[in-house]
Design a protein around this motif. Structure first.
Motif, PDB file in Angstrom:
ATOM      1  N   ALA A 166       0.114  -2.161  11.062  1.00  9.62           N
ATOM      2  CA  ALA A 166       0.034  -3.544  11.547  1.00  9.62           C
ATOM      3  C   ALA A 166      -0.952  -3.670  12.713  1.00  9.62           C
ATOM      4  CB  ALA A 166       1.418  -4.032  11.957  1.00  9.62           C
ATOM      5  N   VAL A 167      -0.936  -2.712  13.624  1.00  9.23           N
ATOM      6  CA  VAL A 167      -1.861  -2.739  14.767  1.00  9.23           C
ATOM      7  C   VAL A 167      -3.309  -2.686  14.281  1.00  9.23           C
ATOM      8  CG1 VAL A 167      -2.679  -1.426  16.770  1.00  9.23           C
ATOM      9  CG2 VAL A 167      -0.233  -1.820  16.454  1.00  9.23           C
ATOM     10  N   THR A 168      -3.570  -1.856  13.286  1.00  9.45           N
ATOM     11  CA  THR A 168      -4.952  -1.749  12.809  1.00  9.45           C
ATOM     12  C   THR A 168      -5.400  -3.009  12.083  1.00  9.45           C
ATOM     13  OG1 THR A 168      -4.371  -0.599  10.745  1.00  9.45           O
ATOM     14  CG2 THR A 168      -4.869   0.768  12.697  1.00  9.45           C
ATOM     15  N   TRP A 169      -4.442  -3.776  11.532  1.00  9.94           N
ATOM     16  CA  TRP A 169      -4.799  -5.087  10.976  1.00  9.94           C
ATOM     17  C   TRP A 169      -5.392  -5.950  12.082  1.00  9.94           C
ATOM     18  CZ3 TRP A 169      -6.117  -7.220   6.724  1.00  9.94           C
ATOM     19  CH2 TRP A 169      -5.575  -6.825   5.497  1.00  9.94           C
ATOM     20  N   THR A 170      -4.817  -5.866  13.287  1.00 13.88           N
ATOM     21  CA  THR A 170      -5.326  -6.643  14.413  1.00 13.88           C
ATOM     22  C   THR A 170      -6.774  -6.262  14.709  1.00 13.88           C
ATOM     23  OG1 THR A 170      -3.102  -6.801  15.345  1.00 13.88           O
ATOM     24  CG2 THR A 170      -4.950  -7.249  16.837  1.00 13.88           C
ATOM     25  N   LEU A 171      -7.055  -4.969  14.738  1.00 16.56           N
ATOM     26  CA  LEU A 171      -8.426  -4.522  14.986  1.00 16.56           C
ATOM     27  C   LEU A 171      -9.383  -5.067  13.926  1.00 16.56           C
ATOM     28  CD1 LEU A 171      -7.794  -0.756  15.866  1.00 16.56           C
ATOM     29  CD2 LEU A 171      -8.271  -2.637  17.458  1.00 16.56           C
ATOM     30  N   LEU A 172      -8.979  -4.987  12.680  1.00 17.62           N
ATOM     31  CA  LEU A 172      -9.831  -5.475  11.600  1.00 17.62           C
ATOM     32  C   LEU A 172     -10.026  -6.982  11.693  1.00 17.62           C
ATOM     33  CD1 LEU A 172     -11.449  -5.061   9.038  1.00 17.62           C
ATOM     34  CD2 LEU A 172      -9.296  -5.161   7.747  1.00 17.62           C
ATOM     35  N   LEU A 173      -8.957  -7.717  11.949  1.00 20.73           N
ATOM     36  CA  LEU A 173      -9.065  -9.176  12.028  1.00 20.73           C
ATOM     37  C   LEU A 173      -9.942  -9.617  13.205  1.00 20.73           C
ATOM     38  CD1 LEU A 173      -5.419 -10.154  11.050  1.00 20.73           C
ATOM     39  CD2 LEU A 173      -7.492 -10.425   9.669  1.00 20.73           C
ATOM     40  N   ILE A 174      -9.846  -8.917  14.318  1.00 20.37           N
ATOM     41  CA  ILE A 174     -10.730  -9.209  15.456  1.00 20.37           C
ATOM     42  C   ILE A 174     -12.182  -8.961  15.051  1.00 20.37           C
ATOM     43  CG2 ILE A 174     -11.440  -8.452  17.764  1.00 20.37           C
ATOM     44  CD1 ILE A 174      -8.423  -7.970  18.340  1.00 20.37           C
ATOM     45  N   GLY A 175     -12.421  -7.840  14.385  1.00 21.48           N
ATOM     46  CA  GLY A 175     -13.766  -7.529  13.914  1.00 21.48           C
ATOM     47  C   GLY A 175     -14.293  -8.583  12.957  1.00 21.48           C
ATOM     48  N   LEU A 176     -13.451  -9.056  12.045  1.00 23.40           N
ATOM     49  CA  LEU A 176     -13.861 -10.100  11.103  1.00 23.40           C
ATOM     50  C   LEU A 176     -14.154 -11.414  11.827  1.00 23.40           C
ATOM     51  CD1 LEU A 176     -11.366  -9.347   8.196  1.00 23.40           C
ATOM     52  CD2 LEU A 176     -13.851  -9.028   8.158  1.00 23.40           C
ATOM     53  N   PHE A 177     -13.351 -11.723  12.834  1.00 23.10           N
ATOM     54  CA  PHE A 177     -13.570 -12.928  13.640  1.00 23.10           C
ATOM     55  C   PHE A 177     -14.934 -12.859  14.334  1.00 23.10           C
ATOM     56  CE2 PHE A 177     -13.320 -15.290  17.629  1.00 23.10           C
ATOM     57  CZ  PHE A 177     -12.904 -16.540  17.176  1.00 23.10           C
ATOM     58  N   LEU A 178     -15.213 -11.718  14.943  1.00 21.30           N
ATOM     59  CA  LEU A 178     -16.498 -11.554  15.637  1.00 21.30           C
ATOM     60  C   LEU A 178     -17.681 -11.621  14.673  1.00 21.30           C
ATOM     61  CD1 LEU A 178     -15.561  -8.714  18.147  1.00 21.30           C
ATOM     62  CD2 LEU A 178     -15.915 -11.140  18.670  1.00 21.30           C
ATOM     63  N   LYS A 179     -17.502 -11.077  13.481  1.00 23.62           N
ATOM     64  CA  LYS A 179     -18.603 -11.054  12.510  1.00 23.62           C
ATOM     65  C   LYS A 179     -18.837 -12.424  11.876  1.00 23.62           C
ATOM     66  CE  LYS A 179     -20.237  -8.840   8.278  1.00 23.62           C
ATOM     67  NZ  LYS A 179     -20.023  -7.782   7.302  1.00 23.62           N
ATOM     68  N   TYR A 180     -17.755 -13.075  11.422  1.00 21.77           N
ATOM     69  CA  TYR A 180     -17.926 -14.278  10.619  1.00 21.77           C
ATOM     70  C   TYR A 180     -17.747 -15.591  11.380  1.00 21.77           C
ATOM     71  CZ  TYR A 180     -18.012 -11.142   6.658  1.00 21.77           C
ATOM     72  OH  TYR A 180     -18.360 -10.157   5.774  1.00 21.77           O
ATOM     73  N   VAL A 181     -16.968 -15.609  12.445  1.00 22.59           N
ATOM     74  CA  VAL A 181     -16.744 -16.854  13.181  1.00 22.59           C
ATOM     75  C   VAL A 181     -17.721 -16.985  14.343  1.00 22.59           C
ATOM     76  CG1 VAL A 181     -15.077 -18.234  14.493  1.00 22.59           C
ATOM     77  CG2 VAL A 181     -14.326 -16.964  12.474  1.00 22.59           C
ATOM     78  N   THR A 182     -17.742 -15.983  15.203  1.00 27.70           N
ATOM     79  CA  THR A 182     -18.668 -16.060  16.342  1.00 27.70           C
ATOM     80  C   THR A 182     -20.059 -15.572  15.976  1.00 27.70           C
ATOM     81  OG1 THR A 182     -18.180 -13.842  17.201  1.00 27.70           O
ATOM     82  CG2 THR A 182     -16.745 -15.653  17.949  1.00 27.70           C
ATOM     83  N   GLU A 183     -20.155 -14.846  14.865  1.00 29.65           N
ATOM     84  CA  GLU A 183     -21.422 -14.280  14.388  1.00 29.65           C
ATOM     85  C   GLU A 183     -22.148 -13.513  15.493  1.00 29.65           C
ATOM     86  OE1 GLU A 183     -23.666 -17.419  12.521  1.00 29.65           O
ATOM     87  OE2 GLU A 183     -22.168 -17.671  10.956  1.00 29.65           O
ATOM     88  N   THR A 184     -21.366 -12.729  16.257  1.00 27.48           N
ATOM     89  CA  THR A 184     -21.944 -11.982  17.378  1.00 27.48           C
ATOM     90  C   THR A 184     -22.198 -10.514  17.072  1.00 27.48           C
ATOM     91  OG1 THR A 184     -19.727 -11.630  18.264  1.00 27.48           O
ATOM     92  CG2 THR A 184     -20.983 -13.491  19.153  1.00 27.48           C
ATOM     93  N   THR A 185     -21.326  -9.877  16.284  1.00 28.53           N
ATOM     94  CA  THR A 185     -21.490  -8.454  16.042  1.00 28.53           C
ATOM     95  C   THR A 185     -20.705  -8.016  14.803  1.00 28.53           C
ATOM     96  OG1 THR A 185     -21.273  -6.236  16.977  1.00 28.53           O
ATOM     97  CG2 THR A 185     -19.565  -7.823  17.558  1.00 28.53           C
ATOM     98  N   GLU A 186     -21.194  -6.949  14.180  1.00 28.77           N
ATOM     99  CA  GLU A 186     -20.482  -6.342  13.052  1.00 28.77           C
ATOM    100  C   GLU A 186     -19.777  -5.051  13.466  1.00 28.77           C
ATOM    101  OE1 GLU A 186     -22.769  -5.819   9.525  1.00 28.77           O
ATOM    102  OE2 GLU A 186     -23.667  -7.805   9.647  1.00 28.77           O
ATOM    103  N   VAL A 187     -19.938  -4.654  14.703  1.00 29.31           N
ATOM    104  CA  VAL A 187     -19.364  -3.401  15.192  1.00 29.31           C
ATOM    105  C   VAL A 187     -17.844  -3.392  15.029  1.00 29.31           C
ATOM    106  CG1 VAL A 187     -19.018  -1.962  17.244  1.00 29.31           C
ATOM    107  CG2 VAL A 187     -21.258  -2.930  16.758  1.00 29.31           C
ATOM    108  N   GLY A 188     -17.212  -4.529  15.288  1.00 33.15           N
ATOM    109  CA  GLY A 188     -15.743  -4.601  15.167  1.00 33.15           C
ATOM    110  C   GLY A 188     -15.261  -4.327  13.759  1.00 33.15           C
ATOM    111  N   VAL A 189     -16.022  -4.789  12.776  1.00 38.11           N
ATOM    112  CA  VAL A 189     -15.641  -4.541  11.382  1.00 38.11           C
ATOM    113  C   VAL A 189     -15.853  -3.072  11.036  1.00 38.11           C
ATOM    114  CG1 VAL A 189     -16.156  -5.071   8.967  1.00 38.11           C
ATOM    115  CG2 VAL A 189     -16.067  -6.905  10.646  1.00 38.11           C
ATOM    116  N   ARG A 190     -16.953  -2.505  11.495  1.00 39.14           N
ATOM    117  CA  ARG A 190     -17.218  -1.093  11.216  1.00 39.14           C
ATOM    118  C   ARG A 190     -16.133  -0.205  11.826  1.00 39.14           C
ATOM    119  NH1 ARG A 190     -22.821  -1.188  13.238  1.00 39.14           N
ATOM    120  NH2 ARG A 190     -23.735  -2.759  11.904  1.00 39.14           N
TER     121      ARG A 190
END
Length: 153
Positions: free
Chosen positions: A15-39
């Motif tokens: 469940a915790v790692t879902w949070t990491l992934l969702l934050i990464g997806l937010f940064l990539k697709y919503v703020t369009e700032t970085t893909e590092v979070g998804v990686r």
């Protein structure tokens, strides 16, 4: 570590790692700032997802869960945060109680899955090395394939 403690820990980590992934997806697709979070988040989540699946199968055999229970526990990893209520429900119903029934001095294993589990419990260091190599191999193969959205493109 007891079966209950192991399953609860891995369900929480999933469940915790879902949070990491969702934050990464937010940064990539919503703020369009970085893909590092998804990686990073995606890689960690993928590894923990595979660990959760392995531990769930191990628990399924040890606890003699019905097929419906084992499948529900496995599928819960696909839905963000669903491993937590599933773990709580299993714990409340006593389906995480007890020790490792096939450990040395325990029940005699019957069938291929129980014999495999008994070997793991009776030779834990060898089993951990084999499991880490297997998970790393699967994880590496999945990394080689790339993100799931590119598999069929």
């Amino acid at each position: 570590m007891s079966p209950r403690a192991l399953f609860r820990s891995v369900a929480f980590a999933e469940a915790v790692t879902w949070t990491l992934l969702l934050i990464g997806l937010f940064l990539k697709y919503v703020t369009e700032t970085t893909e590092v979070g998804v990686r990073i988040g995606g890689g960690i989540h993928g590894f923990v997802f595979l660990c959760y699946a392995a531990v769930t199968c191990f628990m399924w055999v040890n606890q003699k869960w019905p097929a419906k229970t084992g499948l529900l526990a496995l599928v819960s990893a696909v839905i963000p945060y669903a491993t937590i209520p599933v773990e709580k429900s299993l714990d409340k119903r006593g389906m995480l109680n007890g020790g490792w029934r096939l450990a040395a001095g325990g029940e005699e294993p019957h069938g291929l899955l129980e014999k495999l589990q008994a070997w793991v419990l009776r030779k834990p260091i060898t089993a951990i090395v084999v499991a880490l190599i297997a998970v790393a191999a699967v994880f590496s193969f999945l990394l080689f394939l790339g993100p799931p959205d590119t598999w069929f493109a």
